[in-house]
Design a protein around this motif. Sequence first.
Motif, short mmCIF file in Angstrom:
data_model
loop_
_atom_site.label_atom_id
_atom_site.label_comp_id
_atom_site.label_asym_id
_atom_site.label_seq_id
_atom_site.Cartn_x
_atom_site.Cartn_y
_atom_site.Cartn_z
N ILE A 1 0.70 -1.45 -0.16
CA ILE A 1 -0.58 -0.05 -0.26
C ILE A 1 0.60 1.22 -0.06
O ILE A 1 0.76 2.24 -1.13
CB ILE A 1 -0.83 -0.02 1.62
CG1 ILE A 1 -1.64 -1.03 1.19
CG2 ILE A 1 -1.97 1.61 1.62
CD1 ILE A 1 -2.89 -1.40 2.47
N PHE B 1 0.43 3.49 -3.33
CA PHE B 1 -0.32 4.55 -3.06
C PHE B 1 0.11 6.21 -3.29
O PHE B 1 -0.25 6.53 -4.11
CB PHE B 1 -1.16 5.04 -1.58
CG PHE B 1 -1.96 5.96 -1.70
CD1 PHE B 1 -3.77 5.62 -1.53
CD2 PHE B 1 -1.66 6.91 -0.88
CE1 PHE B 1 -4.52 6.57 -1.37
CE2 PHE B 1 -2.24 8.16 -0.66
CZ PHE B 1 -3.98 7.85 -1.18
N HIS C 1 -6.08 1.26 -7.37
CA HIS C 1 -4.45 0.74 -6.51
C HIS C 1 -3.42 1.27 -8.04
O HIS C 1 -2.38 1.97 -7.89
CB HIS C 1 -4.59 -0.02 -5.97
CG HIS C 1 -3.26 -0.04 -5.08
ND1 HIS C 1 -3.39 1.53 -3.74
CD2 HIS C 1 -2.23 -0.45 -4.88
CE1 HIS C 1 -2.62 0.71 -3.11
NE2 HIS C 1 -2.10 0.16 -3.53
N GLU D 1 -9.32 3.27 -0.53
CA GLU D 1 -8.90 2.03 -1.20
C GLU D 1 -10.43 1.45 -2.01
O GLU D 1 -10.37 1.91 -2.49
CB GLU D 1 -8.92 0.78 0.16
CG GLU D 1 -7.29 1.39 0.85
CD GLU D 1 -7.43 0.66 1.81
OE1 GLU D 1 -7.84 -0.44 2.35
OE2 GLU D 1 -6.16 1.13 3.22
#
Lengths: 416, 416
Positions: free
Chosen positions: A31, A35, A75, B228
């Motif tokens: 993540i 991100f 993502h 997310e």
Amino acid sequence: MQEEQADARVVESQQGRVLDGLRVIEIGHFIAAPFGARVLADLGADLIKVEPLDGDPVRQWGEQPDGRSLWWSVHGRNKRCVTLDLKSAEGRALLLDLVEKSDALIENFRPGQLEKLGLGPDVLHARNPGLVIARVSGYGQNGPYRDRAAFGVIGEAMGGLRYLSNQPPGPDQPPPVRVGVSIGDSIAGLYAAFGIMAAVWQRDRAKGDGKARTLDVALTESMFSMMEGMLPEYGRLGKIKQPTGGGIATAAPTNAYPTADGEWVLIAGNSEPIFGRLATLIGMPDLPRDPRFAGNAARVANVVALDALIAGWTVRHDAAEAIELLKGADVPSSKIYTVADCATDPQYLERDMVREIEDPLLGPILHPGIVPYVPGDAASIRWTGPEIGAHNDEIYGELLGRSPEQLDALRAAGAI
Amino acid sequence: MQEEQADARVVESQQGRVLDGLRVIEIGHFIAAPFGARVLADLGADLIKVEPLDGDPVRQWGEQPDGRSLWWSVHGRNKRCVTLDLKSAEGRALLLDLVEKSDALIENFRPGQLEKLGLGPDVLHARNPGLVIARVSGYGQNGPYRDRAAFGVIGEAMGGLRYLSNQPPGPDQPPPVRVGVSIGDSIAGLYAAFGIMAAVWQRDRAKGDGKARTLDVALTESMFSMMEGMLPEYGRLGKIKQPTGGGIATAAPTNAYPTADGEWVLIAGNSEPIFGRLATLIGMPDLPRDPRFAGNAARVANVVALDALIAGWTVRHDAAEAIELLKGADVPSSKIYTVADCATDPQYLERDMVREIEDPLLGPILHPGIVPYVPGDAASIRWTGPEIGAHNDEIYGELLGRSPEQLDALRAAGAI
């Protein structure tokens, strides 16, 4: 102003994008670094995501209709995805060729791992002295914890956030809650994106110092940096900040209250005029003169009783009705939004924060919009999360000049 | 690498700071814009905070020994503070003089307020066509909600975070918790700081487009951007993401567990080998073969029973002891840190994330360090939150060239 901006949002190509011309390599997984890379890609950076041959594990996270992760569609969006075996000499050679053509690199290996691969900052800078490097890790690149396994939940726990995400201390206190998303990872990634832009600005501006910087972003510290007055209040007064459930330690009433249809409404009614209107609305116009609730200090001291009175009113109404009544009385309030509320909210819709996108792998899909919104810039969801190695030919062929035969050989050797 | 970076941290003036040469005006109050401004100031920007004559209300927030806010010491650090009555012609003239000499401006008025004061982007750009403007607001500069009062808690509720910060749905579900700090405000501020750096990079680099951009950062959207896979999973599958208390919906065991001394320990034991070691540690080595707990899917289905078994072990140990035992068994874990744990943690201390600073108004005080950490750059807590108008003479006199007589006249007129 309002009209002008609304119009600007419709125009798709009035000007370029704020990060046109910035090329960034991501060697990220899970993540945090991905991100931060997505935030850069959303603003127009040419973001090249380097993955092992079996891909970033997040491609298998969350719901997967037909075996394809919906989260990944977001993502991985706006990134060009290449595969690379960093343990092979050919793979490392390709990476260094990419480094030569890039402005910055963001990574979130465990500290020391890049060095073990022979790709530490000294090696990268030998190839491109101007490369800005952002290293994201659990605890930072030095110190006694640097080698520990990093997990988002542990960073949130050590940053002080988790302790505060709970009902007030007491015999029946449940475990502190995770806020439902990997907030510490995302914040660390955002800090890394910010740090990269700060560093390339200083490097690239006319009067800048031209230096390449290597940033060291720790998940724990990213979280800890948002803890407001917690640390100085402890240092000076020994005060250990406590969780306060849905409320705030210094103001009342402000909390989430249950409704007849099983939802929650948030009511922030702690100023004197607002509290007066709220009291009238719930049929207890004398509350502001009740010594238990006269003034904010008294209300804070008797907040449990006060919250019970307010909840006694909210539970008699469905959420939509309660919100309408509160709005009519000019009391700041909101339903606690589920994703279904977010997806249909008129403000999000008008500002294009909920968009239906065509994902070539998944079909029509909802994506959140771009933050920060840059009015006038070209729209920036250019594509959805691509397949593993989708851009190998484009990047290795067109950008790095490898021939089809060389690409075949690299494939045969398992290097890409 | 580790040594080199540890050394770099000690060197105070090896090089400048990453944002040396960037001047930013803050017309901010409360948390969001001032937090974004602090992040810029921490990296070395010349940050000029413009306040009304009675100061930003946050100067009175939190604990105040001798009437001085400890939080303000951090929130206002590294900023030069000037007063200005934006409703007076002289005050606006000073502001426009400042605008002429600045790179960027960050503000968090309610949308339309700057325009009402005669200081909308068109006016600011008439004076400085290159000014980058970051506008932070609750819901954005357009759309049906733009005129509503903005509160951090409401932004978090509408962004979807608050619903998820709760125990799992059930009859005794408590209200969803606030995470204890104004996380939505701080994240919006961080996005604004990132957006400013992106925009000045494109403006200032040799091949850039030279444009001044006006960014539109909404608190709700900043929060929503971190959710997310929540939105695409709803759009495709109708799935409404639910709160899961201290756990995670897709893995078990991972939760916070109570200890004998009333603390919480976080245990992330959901991989097969780790779960095996954890089971042995808690004296139930057969758990991995129990059909209720064989494999992650079974454990998720029976997570309540599993968490009870683990909690039955943790409550027999003090937190420190439990952590030692878990570490010995190589099970990822952490105490849930209170601020007292943060303040004494060896990793934070070695990385200078907990610093004792001399505040001229408050004496010795603890400050959190700088995030992102930029190894090699000069140290960046240059001063603590200053008094109201502390830099009026310096800014209006030295930077804008007003004479002492002019300053006296401005003071007499109540303009500064």
